[in-house]
Design a protein around this motif. Structure first.
Motif, PDB file in Angstrom:
ATOM      1  N   ARG A 134      17.672  60.664  14.259  1.00  0.00           N
ATOM      2  CA  ARG A 134      16.462  59.867  14.456  1.00  0.00           C
ATOM      3  C   ARG A 134      16.772  58.375  14.498  1.00  0.00           C
ATOM      4  O   ARG A 134      16.263  57.638  15.340  1.00  0.00           O
ATOM      5  N   VAL A 135      17.613  57.919  13.577  1.00  0.00           N
ATOM      6  CA  VAL A 135      17.948  56.494  13.537  1.00  0.00           C
ATOM      7  C   VAL A 135      18.777  56.102  14.760  1.00  0.00           C
ATOM      8  O   VAL A 135      18.580  55.035  15.344  1.00  0.00           O
ATOM      9  N   LEU A 136      19.690  56.986  15.163  1.00  0.00           N
ATOM     10  CA  LEU A 136      20.495  56.727  16.362  1.00  0.00           C
ATOM     11  C   LEU A 136      19.597  56.591  17.592  1.00  0.00           C
ATOM     12  O   LEU A 136      19.726  55.633  18.378  1.00  0.00           O
ATOM     13  N   THR A 137      18.689  57.517  17.770  1.00  0.00           N
ATOM     14  CA  THR A 137      17.807  57.483  18.936  1.00  0.00           C
ATOM     15  C   THR A 137      16.923  56.244  18.926  1.00  0.00           C
ATOM     16  O   THR A 137      16.780  55.554  19.946  1.00  0.00           O
ATOM     17  N   ALA A 138      16.325  55.945  17.763  1.00  0.00           N
ATOM     18  CA  ALA A 138      15.461  54.771  17.664  1.00  0.00           C
ATOM     19  C   ALA A 138      16.244  53.490  17.943  1.00  0.00           C
ATOM     20  O   ALA A 138      15.763  52.589  18.652  1.00  0.00           O
ATOM     21  N   GLY A 139      17.458  53.401  17.398  1.00  0.00           N
ATOM     22  CA  GLY A 139      18.269  52.214  17.616  1.00  0.00           C
ATOM     23  C   GLY A 139      18.639  52.031  19.080  1.00  0.00           C
ATOM     24  O   GLY A 139      18.587  50.922  19.613  1.00  0.00           O
TER      25      GLY A 139
END
Length: 502
Positions: free
Chosen positions: A76-81
């Motif tokens: 999730r953090v990878l995609t959002a970033g």
């Protein structure tokens, strides 16, 4: 190759792409600044905020980004970033006002603050201690070095060929590739851990404290160290960070567990990273200025002159992956730091207006870069020694924060040193003398880092931790526990690494 091995290789590809992207954007914009000023009508002070806006949000949110990955899942953090970074790059390449470009750079920094800790954490999660992780960390270091070197070269080439907007838009296809590749990594979003909370008070205090600290450091170019503005800003940052430490000692689920720093390997790794970044980032800045203002190089030639440094880092990283099992983390980190210090000292000794590329740039670059490259594998190993899987993002955010603050601090101090030595002189010889003084201080910082590694890192476990038996093939780096719920990877946690077919 089985599905699991393929997932691990794609995971490594994504981590390296993200590391390359973040490093690229820290340098690719610098060469394009004059064109941005002319096209958008920036004032001299306003132009600085194209760089500072990115540095502020990036440095201020690194700890938050690292911990967020621990709590809600790396995917999730990878995609959002990636979405934030790519969207801000696209907008930044199309804006027509100075304020729009500064805002886009600030959002890029937010995306980078999510991506940088995740890139490191993915490697620590997926690869067990031993040869597999050493190779992955070596590649991680190479990706960062390549991004920085390619950024300087690409900034000049893209600006000359297509204008400054190209240096913003070049990020978009890289982000698209990383987003597509992340679908094949086996990463899933996952739910937040049971009983884990984000610690909003700590997040607010550390973000405010780090942002104010970076603000105080980057403004020393226009506000002297002894000015009320600088002293007040740095004092406010100190109070905010002290308050953060107090809060973290009292909450159940801290953003940064203070006990993490009581581990000697983790503390030593972050101190070394702070000193290494202080010297390395500042030396990049001054080498670029020295080549352009003392040796008369143009932007493209300056960028091309950095390529041998990239080659040296690759050579040093490859050497480290083979030497870490023999020398151990402690001695390898000290050796790399000492060699990097020697290379920067050679820059100091040869920084003259009548210097040449072979004598004043190439030789020192190769020595310093091999030393820097040798540091990435032991640095990453030490930073994650005895760190629980559930705190990998925390440790990664801490290491990246040390790196960012070290770079800002070193540059702020050494710009002042160079200015004092130059004392208003603007001729090539005057400038070269100021750069030489800055290089000597850079070399001193790296030498102190090498000494700190020798004194602080424990000798008892560096060989065993680095060289203990581990699968030689990346395909075997992540194994799935049989019977574990949801097929969680051995050493990983729910919400991070799961088989894609689940």
């Amino acid at each position: 190759m089985n599905d699991q091995a393929r997932q691990v290789r794609w995971l490594l590809t994504v981590a390296l792409t993200v590391q390359f992207l973040v490093a690229l954007d820290m340098s690719v914009v610098n060469v394009a600044l004059p064109d941005m000023r002319q096209d958008l009508g920036f004032t001299p002070d306003g132009l600085l905020w194209v760089v500072n806006a990115y540095a502020l949000t990036f440095g201020g949110l690194l700890m938050f980004g690292g911990r967020l990955a621990d709590l809600i899942g790396s995917r999730r953090v990878l995609t959002a970033g990636l979405v934030l970074f790519g969207g801000a790059s696209l907008v930044g390449g199309l804006v027509r006002t100075p304020g729009g470009l500064i805002a886009a750079r600030a959002v890029q920094g937010v995306g980078a603050a999510a991506l940088a800790p995740v890139a490191f954490a993915l490697i620590a999660l997926a690869f067990p201690a031993g040869p597999a992780r050493s190779r992955a960390l070596g590649l991680w270091g190479m990706a960062g070095a390549a991004g920085g070197a390619v950024g300087v070269l690409a900034g000049g080439l893209l600006t000359d060929a297509a204008g400054w907007r190209a240096v913003m838009l070049v990020n978009v296809p890289i982000v698209v590739f990383a987003l597509v590749a992340s679908r094949w990594t086996g990463l899933k979003g996952g739910a937040a851990r049971t009983g884990a909370r984000l610690d909003p008070g700590g997040a607010l205090l550390v973000t405010a404290g780090m942002t104010v600290l970076v603000l105080g450091l980057v403004r020393t170019a226009t506000h002297p160290w002894g000015s009320a503005a600088t002293l007040g800003t740095l004092g406010a940052a100190a109070l905010l960070l002290i308050a953060f430490a107090v809060v973290e000692s009292r909450v159940r689920s801290p953003l940064l567990r203070l006990g993490l720093l009581r581990g000697r390997p983790v503390f030593a790794a972050n101190l070394f990273c702070l000193l290494l970044s202080s010297g390395q980032f500042a030396s990049f800045y001054f080498v670029s200025l020295f080549m352009q203002q003392s040796l008369g190089y143009g932007p493209t030639a300056t960028g091309a002159a950095f390529l041998p440094f990239c080659v040296g880092v690759v050579a040093g990283s490859l050497l480290a992956t083979r030497a870490v099992a023999v020398l151990g983390v402690r001695r390898l980190l000290a050796t790399g730091g000492a060699l990097a210090a020697l290379g920067i000292a050679l820059f100091a000794a040869t920084a003259r207006a009548d210097g040449s590329f072979l004598y004043s740039v190439l030789g020192p670059s190769l020595v310093a870069s091999v030393g820097v490259g040798m540091c990435f594998v032991p640095l990453g190993t030490a930073a994650t020694t005895d760190v629980a899987v559930a705190e990998t993002g925390m440790a990664s955010g801490l290491l990246n924060t040390s790196r960012q603050i070290g770079g800002s601090l070193g540059l702020a101090i050494l710009v002042t040193v160079a200015a004092q030595v130059t004392d208003g002189g603007t001729g090539p010889a005057d400038l070269a003398s100021g750069y030489a003084a800055a290089f000597w201080v850079c070399a001193g910082l790296l030498a102190v880092g090498a000494l700190a590694a020798l004194l602080l890192l424990p000798a008892r476990d560096t060989r065993r931790g680095a060289g203990e038996a581990a699968p030689d093939r990346v395909a075997d780096a992540v194994t799935v526990r049989e019977g574990a719920p949801n097929g969680v990877a051995e050493g990983a946690d729910p919400g991070h690494i799961r088989p894609a077919h689940e």
